[in-house]
Design a protein around this motif. Sequence first.
Motif, mmCIF file in Angstrom:
data_model
loop_
_atom_site.group_PDB
_atom_site.id
_atom_site.type_symbol
_atom_site.label_atom_id
_atom_site.label_comp_id
_atom_site.label_asym_id
_atom_site.label_seq_id
_atom_site.Cartn_x
_atom_site.Cartn_y
_atom_site.Cartn_z
ATOM 1 N N GLY A 33 0.579 -1.140 0.084
ATOM 2 C CA GLY A 33 -0.208 -0.152 0.193
ATOM 3 C C GLY A 33 0.736 1.155 0.013
ATOM 4 O O GLY A 33 0.525 2.124 -0.678
ATOM 5 N N PHE A 34 1.879 1.315 0.900
ATOM 6 C CA PHE A 34 2.826 2.449 0.785
ATOM 7 C C PHE A 34 3.383 2.762 -0.521
ATOM 8 O O PHE A 34 3.448 3.788 -0.969
ATOM 9 C CB PHE A 34 3.708 2.310 2.110
ATOM 10 N N ILE A 35 3.859 1.592 -0.936
ATOM 11 C CA ILE A 35 4.692 1.910 -2.288
ATOM 12 C C ILE A 35 3.578 2.317 -3.413
ATOM 13 O O ILE A 35 3.894 3.041 -4.283
ATOM 14 C CB ILE A 35 5.253 0.383 -2.634
ATOM 15 N N GLU A 36 2.476 1.550 -3.452
ATOM 16 C CA GLU A 36 1.432 2.346 -4.351
ATOM 17 C C GLU A 36 1.269 3.559 -4.327
ATOM 18 O O GLU A 36 1.014 4.146 -5.314
ATOM 19 C CB GLU A 36 0.226 1.361 -4.150
ATOM 20 N N GLY A 37 1.230 4.069 -2.981
ATOM 21 C CA GLY A 37 0.783 5.448 -2.772
ATOM 22 C C GLY A 37 2.276 6.480 -3.457
ATOM 23 O O GLY A 37 1.805 7.488 -4.041
ATOM 24 N N GLU A 38 3.217 5.810 -3.198
ATOM 25 C CA GLU A 38 4.348 6.690 -3.587
ATOM 26 C C GLU A 38 4.468 6.735 -5.044
ATOM 27 O O GLU A 38 4.666 7.698 -5.613
ATOM 28 C CB GLU A 38 5.707 6.070 -3.179
ATOM 29 N N LEU A 39 4.166 5.589 -5.575
ATOM 30 C CA LEU A 39 4.102 5.468 -7.371
ATOM 31 C C LEU A 39 2.999 6.512 -7.791
ATOM 32 O O LEU A 39 3.370 7.354 -8.797
ATOM 33 C CB LEU A 39 4.120 3.984 -7.681
ATOM 34 N N ALA A 40 1.627 6.492 -7.181
ATOM 35 C CA ALA A 40 0.738 7.143 -7.711
ATOM 36 C C ALA A 40 0.925 8.652 -7.595
ATOM 37 O O ALA A 40 0.641 9.519 -8.381
ATOM 38 C CB ALA A 40 -0.618 6.836 -6.908
ATOM 39 N N SER A 41 1.774 9.050 -6.325
ATOM 40 C CA SER A 41 2.088 10.565 -6.181
ATOM 41 C C SER A 41 3.165 10.939 -7.281
ATOM 42 O O SER A 41 3.290 12.066 -7.539
ATOM 43 C CB SER A 41 2.716 10.620 -4.884
ATOM 44 N N HIS A 42 3.969 9.961 -7.952
ATOM 45 C CA HIS A 42 4.700 10.359 -8.853
ATOM 46 C C HIS A 42 4.179 10.278 -10.297
ATOM 47 O O HIS A 42 5.017 10.059 -11.554
ATOM 48 C CB HIS A 42 6.081 9.639 -8.896
ATOM 49 N N GLY A 43 2.758 9.661 -10.592
ATOM 50 C CA GLY A 43 2.313 9.530 -11.795
ATOM 51 C C GLY A 43 2.582 8.264 -12.405
ATOM 52 O O GLY A 43 2.289 8.026 -13.604
ATOM 53 N N LEU A 44 3.033 7.371 -11.492
ATOM 54 C CA LEU A 44 3.473 5.920 -12.082
ATOM 55 C C LEU A 44 2.343 4.828 -11.806
ATOM 56 O O LEU A 44 1.393 5.174 -10.939
ATOM 57 C CB LEU A 44 4.672 5.396 -11.646
ATOM 58 N N PRO A 45 2.352 3.938 -12.709
ATOM 59 C CA PRO A 45 1.374 2.871 -12.411
ATOM 60 C C PRO A 45 1.557 2.132 -11.003
ATOM 61 O O PRO A 45 2.716 1.739 -10.952
ATOM 62 C CB PRO A 45 1.228 1.997 -13.736
ATOM 63 N N THR A 46 0.446 1.984 -10.526
ATOM 64 C CA THR A 46 0.602 1.256 -9.154
ATOM 65 C C THR A 46 1.074 -0.352 -9.304
ATOM 66 O O THR A 46 1.350 -0.600 -8.301
ATOM 67 C CB THR A 46 -0.449 1.455 -8.392
ATOM 68 N N VAL A 47 0.546 -0.733 -10.333
ATOM 69 C CA VAL A 47 1.099 -2.340 -10.550
ATOM 70 C C VAL A 47 2.522 -2.483 -10.478
ATOM 71 O O VAL A 47 3.246 -3.549 -10.052
ATOM 72 C CB VAL A 47 0.621 -2.705 -12.080
ATOM 73 N N LEU A 48 3.636 -1.227 -10.751
ATOM 74 C CA LEU A 48 5.004 -1.449 -10.580
ATOM 75 C C LEU A 48 5.473 -1.884 -9.059
ATOM 76 O O LEU A 48 6.406 -1.974 -8.801
ATOM 77 C CB LEU A 48 5.529 -0.061 -10.895
#
Length: 128
Positions: A33-48
């Motif tokens: 969850g934390f990693i998904e949030g970080e990715l989303a905040s940088h505009g990257l797909p959360t699947v990463l």
Amino acid sequence: MLENADLGKLIVRLTLGGLMLFHGIAKLLNGVGFIEGELASHGLPTVLAYGVYVGEIIAPLMVILGYQTRIGALLIIFNMLFAIILVHGNELLSLGRSGGWALELQGFFLFTAVAVIFLGPGRYKLKN
């Protein structure tokens, strides 16, 4: 009998792989969850976010077993660079309250993986 060079390589591999694996297991238990949030905040797909399991579970096992060790170390390096740039970039040049580099854990994983690439697995590795 282990030769000194091979024993040193084995110790480096086991240290890097073991500590990275414990780090990955802790993330596995807490979820991405934390990693998904970080990715989303940088505009990257959360699947990463699920790539963290490759870099922190599969890659350390490859390093520990000596199976495609350099590829496993490259995966760890990529994972740590990704973490440093996305999550810890603002701490890159800062010092903690107790002194030292604020990113010592990521730095340890990163530079030890670089050492594994240059050292190779040694004689004691999983046979292909």
